[in-house]
Design an enzyme around this catalytic site. Structure first.
Site, PDB file in Angstrom:
ATOM      1  N   ARG A   1      47.561  47.612  23.120  1.00 56.41           N
ATOM      2  CA  ARG A   1      47.539  46.204  22.742  1.00 56.41           C
ATOM      3  C   ARG A   1      48.829  45.544  23.220  1.00 56.41           C
ATOM      4  O   ARG A   1      49.903  46.164  23.195  1.00 56.41           O
ATOM      5  CB  ARG A   1      47.430  46.054  21.211  1.00 56.41           C
ATOM      6  CG  ARG A   1      46.040  46.310  20.666  1.00 56.41           C
ATOM      7  CD  ARG A   1      45.036  45.239  21.105  1.00 56.41           C
ATOM      8  NE  ARG A   1      43.719  45.429  20.522  1.00 56.41           N
ATOM      9  CZ  ARG A   1      42.689  46.031  21.119  1.00 56.41           C
ATOM     10  NH1 ARG A   1      42.818  46.524  22.334  1.00 56.41           N
ATOM     11  NH2 ARG A   1      41.517  46.115  20.512  1.00 56.41           N
TER      12      ARG A   1
ATOM     13  N   HIS B   1      42.239  43.017  30.819  1.00 56.61           N
ATOM     14  CA  HIS B   1      41.708  43.718  29.638  1.00 56.61           C
ATOM     15  C   HIS B   1      40.316  44.288  29.929  1.00 56.61           C
ATOM     16  O   HIS B   1      39.348  44.018  29.213  1.00 56.61           O
ATOM     17  CB  HIS B   1      41.668  42.784  28.408  1.00 56.61           C
ATOM     18  CG  HIS B   1      41.578  43.554  27.111  1.00 56.61           C
ATOM     19  ND1 HIS B   1      42.165  43.141  25.944  1.00 56.61           N
ATOM     20  CD2 HIS B   1      40.968  44.718  26.799  1.00 56.61           C
ATOM     21  CE1 HIS B   1      41.916  44.016  24.968  1.00 56.61           C
ATOM     22  NE2 HIS B   1      41.183  44.987  25.479  1.00 56.61           N
TER      23      HIS B   1
HETATM   24  C1  GLV Z   1      39.134  47.101  23.360  1.00 56.08           C
HETATM   25  O1  GLV Z   1      40.183  46.554  23.459  1.00 56.08           O
HETATM   26  C2  GLV Z   1      38.720  47.916  22.251  1.00 56.08           C
HETATM   27  O2  GLV Z   1      39.437  47.950  21.238  1.00 56.08           O
HETATM   28  O3  GLV Z   1      37.663  48.560  22.338  1.00 56.08           O
END
Ligand code: GLV
Length: 309
Positions: free
Chosen positions: A224, A272
């Protein structure tokens, strides 16, 4: 009895709906709050980036599932019903995609392949370029961390791992706690962050932590964005202490157009997408948790609200 799906269109809520219905055609599924006719009938919700406060509108919710490995988005809802159990996903396809991404990045760096894009004559004809560092340090030895460790071990890397609590993983040199973190960092050539965002991991990766890595180490963030102090990374890349970084997660997503990470030659950015949630693969565990929730049985992959994952 019904199941609410509240996930962004980009995550294809209809695919999840179809995958669940193909497993159980009798399910009553509402895609989006606007399709819920009787809020009191909603007993289970699958959410990702749901509107703040949404979940308090369903008085008979028996469980809420995150539509990903992480539960931080769910927990950031200040109006989340306090007594409804939360679950998250663990999925082998998601883990495979994540491991594939990590291996790709590590090998790109080890073999310096991106250098050839700028300069096809980067190395002498017939000469192998292969950086010597062989130690992978993984922050977070959960489901994804362990899956990645297996892949790197198969490629003959040394794998070190750090977790909040002590974990024993075959062939992984594991560390925990503050001292354990320092010990791991000083042996690490490739630092992979897979930690969730929790009060304990907020800003964990900063100048002090990154400066303990082996000289010329490479940093990969797929956990994160909030775990990294973003301003601390660039000076370490500029002064050569770190060789480069590959970042898939950021404090603000999408990463703003003017963010300095976008212009930095030693930073590789992805949006992401190091992994994703494949509807067909995760539908069986969502259905299983739905059935367990409505019949009052023990849920799979329960989230510990106190620790944040
Ligand atoms: C993606 O960021 C997840 O937590 O699956």
């Amino acid at each position: 009895m019904s199941l609410l799906i509240s996930i962004p269109d980009s995550m294809r809520p209809n695919s999840l709906g179809s995958a669940l219905l193909s497993l159980d055609p009798k399910l009553e599924i509402a895609i989006g709050q606007k399709n819920v006719q009787t809020p009191a009938e909603v007993e289970f919700a699958v959410v990702w980036k749901h509107p703040q406060g949404l979940l308090k509108n369903f008085p008979n919710l028996k469980a809420i599932s995150s539509y990903g490995h992480g539960a931080d988005g769910l927990l950031s809802d200040r109006e989340l019903p306090a007594d409804v159990p939360l679950v998250r996903l663990t999925d082998s396809t998601m883990a495979k995609w994540m491991s594939e991404y990590l291996l790709t990045v590590v090998l790109l760096q080890r073999r310096q392949l991106l250098e050839y894009a700028n300069d096809p004559g980067f190395s002498e004809w017939g000469t192998a370029v292969r950086l010597p560092g062989n130690n992978i340090g993984i922050l977070g030895l959960g489901y994804l961390g362990q899956a990645a460790a297996e892949v790197f071990l198969r490629m003959d890397f040394e794998v070190l791992g750090w977790s909040r609590t002590q974990k024993k993983v075959d062939d992984v040199v594991s560390f925990h706690g503050k001292n354990g973190l320092n010990e791991m960092l000083k042996e690490t050539d490739y630092l992979i962050n897979l930690l969730p965002h929790t009060p304990d991991t907020q800003d964990l990766i900063n100048t002090k932590v990154l400066s303990q890595l082996k000289c010329g180490a490479f940093f990969i963030n797929v956990g994160r964005g909030q775990t990294l102090v973003e301003d601390d990374l660039i000076p370490l890349l500029d002064n050569g202490r770190l060789a480069g970084a590959c970042l898939d997660v950021f404090r603000t997503e999408p990463l703003p157009a003017e963010h300095p990470f976008r212009r930095h030659k030693k930073i590789l950015i992805t949006p992401h997408n190091s992994s994703a949630t494949p509807a067909e693969s995760v539908a069986p565990q969502i259905l299983e948790n739905y059935r367990r929730a409505v019949s009052g049985r023990q849920l799979l992959n329960l989230v510990d609200r106190e620790h944040g994952y």
